[in-house]
Design a protein around this motif. Structure first.
Motif, short mmCIF file in Angstrom:
data_model
loop_
_atom_site.label_atom_id
_atom_site.label_comp_id
_atom_site.label_asym_id
_atom_site.label_seq_id
_atom_site.Cartn_x
_atom_site.Cartn_y
_atom_site.Cartn_z
N GLY A 129 0.79 -1.22 0.00
CA GLY A 129 0.00 0.00 0.00
C GLY A 129 0.82 1.27 0.00
O GLY A 129 0.33 2.35 0.35
N ILE A 130 2.09 1.18 -0.41
CA ILE A 130 2.98 2.35 -0.48
C ILE A 130 3.17 2.71 -1.95
O ILE A 130 3.54 1.87 -2.77
CB ILE A 130 4.33 2.06 0.19
CG1 ILE A 130 4.11 1.75 1.68
CG2 ILE A 130 5.28 3.25 0.01
CD1 ILE A 130 5.36 1.26 2.39
N ARG A 131 2.90 3.97 -2.27
CA ARG A 131 3.04 4.44 -3.65
C ARG A 131 4.42 5.06 -3.85
O ARG A 131 4.98 5.68 -2.94
CB ARG A 131 1.97 5.50 -3.96
CG ARG A 131 0.56 4.96 -3.89
CD ARG A 131 -0.50 6.01 -4.08
NE ARG A 131 -0.48 7.02 -3.04
CZ ARG A 131 0.01 8.26 -3.17
NH1 ARG A 131 0.52 8.67 -4.32
NH2 ARG A 131 -0.02 9.10 -2.17
N VAL A 132 4.97 4.91 -5.06
CA VAL A 132 6.28 5.47 -5.41
C VAL A 132 6.18 6.13 -6.77
O VAL A 132 5.79 5.50 -7.76
CB VAL A 132 7.38 4.38 -5.45
CG1 VAL A 132 8.75 5.02 -5.66
CG2 VAL A 132 7.37 3.54 -4.18
N ASN A 133 6.49 7.42 -6.81
CA ASN A 133 6.44 8.19 -8.06
C ASN A 133 7.66 9.10 -8.13
O ASN A 133 8.43 9.21 -7.18
CB ASN A 133 5.15 9.02 -8.10
CG ASN A 133 3.92 8.15 -8.19
OD1 ASN A 133 3.65 7.55 -9.22
ND2 ASN A 133 3.17 8.06 -7.09
N SER A 134 7.80 9.78 -9.24
CA SER A 134 8.92 10.68 -9.42
C SER A 134 8.48 11.96 -10.13
O SER A 134 7.49 11.96 -10.86
CB SER A 134 10.02 10.00 -10.25
OG SER A 134 11.22 10.74 -10.22
N VAL A 135 9.24 13.01 -9.89
CA VAL A 135 9.06 14.27 -10.60
C VAL A 135 10.31 14.46 -11.45
O VAL A 135 11.44 14.30 -10.96
CB VAL A 135 8.87 15.45 -9.62
CG1 VAL A 135 8.81 16.77 -10.37
CG2 VAL A 135 7.60 15.24 -8.79
N ALA A 136 10.12 14.80 -12.72
CA ALA A 136 11.23 15.00 -13.65
C ALA A 136 11.24 16.45 -14.12
O ALA A 136 10.57 16.79 -15.09
CB ALA A 136 11.12 14.05 -14.83
N PRO A 137 11.98 17.31 -13.43
CA PRO A 137 12.06 18.70 -13.87
C PRO A 137 12.86 18.83 -15.16
O PRO A 137 13.75 18.04 -15.46
CB PRO A 137 12.79 19.40 -12.72
CG PRO A 137 12.70 18.46 -11.56
CD PRO A 137 12.66 17.09 -12.16
N GLY A 138 12.54 19.88 -15.90
CA GLY A 138 13.36 20.30 -17.02
C GLY A 138 14.38 21.31 -16.52
O GLY A 138 14.84 21.22 -15.38
N PRO A 139 14.72 22.31 -17.32
CA PRO A 139 15.70 23.31 -16.87
C PRO A 139 15.08 24.22 -15.80
O PRO A 139 14.20 25.02 -16.09
CB PRO A 139 16.02 24.08 -18.15
CG PRO A 139 14.86 23.86 -19.06
CD PRO A 139 14.28 22.53 -18.70
N ILE A 140 15.51 24.03 -14.57
CA ILE A 140 15.00 24.80 -13.43
C ILE A 140 16.15 25.65 -12.90
O ILE A 140 17.26 25.17 -12.73
CB ILE A 140 14.44 23.88 -12.33
CG1 ILE A 140 13.36 22.95 -12.88
CG2 ILE A 140 13.91 24.70 -11.14
CD1 ILE A 140 12.09 23.62 -13.35
N TRP A 141 15.87 26.91 -12.61
CA TRP A 141 16.89 27.86 -12.15
C TRP A 141 17.22 27.61 -10.69
O TRP A 141 16.50 28.02 -9.78
CB TRP A 141 16.39 29.29 -12.37
CG TRP A 141 17.37 30.35 -12.03
CD1 TRP A 141 17.22 31.32 -11.07
CD2 TRP A 141 18.66 30.58 -12.62
NE1 TRP A 141 18.33 32.13 -11.04
CE2 TRP A 141 19.23 31.69 -11.99
CE3 TRP A 141 19.38 29.94 -13.64
CZ2 TRP A 141 20.48 32.19 -12.32
CZ3 TRP A 141 20.63 30.43 -13.97
CH2 TRP A 141 21.17 31.53 -13.32
N THR A 142 18.31 26.87 -10.45
CA THR A 142 18.77 26.54 -9.10
C THR A 142 20.28 26.73 -9.03
O THR A 142 20.95 26.86 -10.06
CB THR A 142 18.45 25.08 -8.74
OG1 THR A 142 19.27 24.21 -9.56
CG2 THR A 142 16.98 24.75 -8.94
N PRO A 143 20.85 26.68 -7.81
CA PRO A 143 22.30 26.80 -7.68
C PRO A 143 23.07 25.69 -8.41
O PRO A 143 24.24 25.86 -8.72
CB PRO A 143 22.53 26.71 -6.17
CG PRO A 143 21.25 27.17 -5.56
CD PRO A 143 20.19 26.71 -6.51
N LEU A 144 22.41 24.58 -8.69
CA LEU A 144 23.06 23.50 -9.43
C LEU A 144 23.60 24.00 -10.76
O LEU A 144 24.66 23.57 -11.22
CB LEU A 144 22.01 22.41 -9.68
CG LEU A 144 22.43 20.97 -9.80
CD1 LEU A 144 23.19 20.51 -8.58
CD2 LEU A 144 21.19 20.09 -10.00
#
Length: 202
Positions: A129-144
């Motif tokens: 009963g545990i769900r697992v998903n992901s978010v896939a960002p594109g070009p996001i303005w971060t310190p990275l």
């Protein structure tokens, strides 16, 4: 009804100044400061652009996988005994896990690994009963980006090659994470949600 905003101009959409910080980058020292929707955001992840595979050092390859992939395994293993039915695990992938840039070979490979981990773990944990998903960002303005994630010359036009013609802001990711964590996503598992400014994940 809330006011509609033009996604082309809702957030910063001009050229960014060229800039560089030693990794890990510090958000408050960036010019333009990313919009996280709040002030306590601390980013995580490792991304260092390398133009030629011959220049990709084994140490960087190892560190990129340790930060982006191994830590994910370790964190989930430590958390599992405390997660009840109804819990949600959300990983962070990237558009790089679908369409890798030639100068981000190690980073992109970690994002492919996260996609596989997410989908496989979702199948493993569904009977609990545990769900697992992901978010896939594109070009996001971060310190990275300004601490070696992008070449310095690419910073001014960062994100402008997307259909929405600008980089995304961290705040634009938040509602998808909240949705995936909520009971509104009770029938959602093994999925990767793209927030990419129009870059397709296929």
């Amino acid at each position: 009804m809330s006011k509609l905003n033009n996604p082309l101009t809702q957030y910063f959409h001009e050229n960014y100044p060229k800039q560089y910080q030693e990794p890990p980058g510090v958000q408050k020292e960036m010019n333009v400061i990313p919009d996280c929707g709040e002030n306590s955001y601390i980013g995580a992840g490792k991304q260092q652009a390398v133009e030629d595979l011959a220049d990709l050092e084994t140490d960087q390859l190892r560190k990129t996988f340790e930060v982006n992939v191994f830590s994910l395994y370790w964190t989930v293993k430590a958390a599992l005994p405390y997660l009840p039915a109804g819990a949600s695990i959300i990983t962070t992938s990237s558009v790089q896990g679908y369409s890798p840039s030639p100068n981000l070979l190690d980073y992109a490979a970690t994002k492919f690994a996260i996609n596989g981990f997410t989908r496989g773990l979702a199948k493993q944990l569904a009977p609990k009963g545990i769900r697992v998903n992901s978010v896939a960002p594109g070009p996001i303005w971060t310190p990275l980006q300004i601490s070696g994630g992008q070449p310095c010359d690419a910073i001014p036009a960062f994100g402008q090659d997307t259909p929405l013609q600008r980089a995304g802001q961290p705040v634009e990711l938040a509602n998808v994470y909240v949705f995936l964590a909520s009971t509104d996503a009770s029938y959602v598992t093994a999925q990767v949600y793209g927030i990419t400014g129009g870059i397709e994940l296929a």
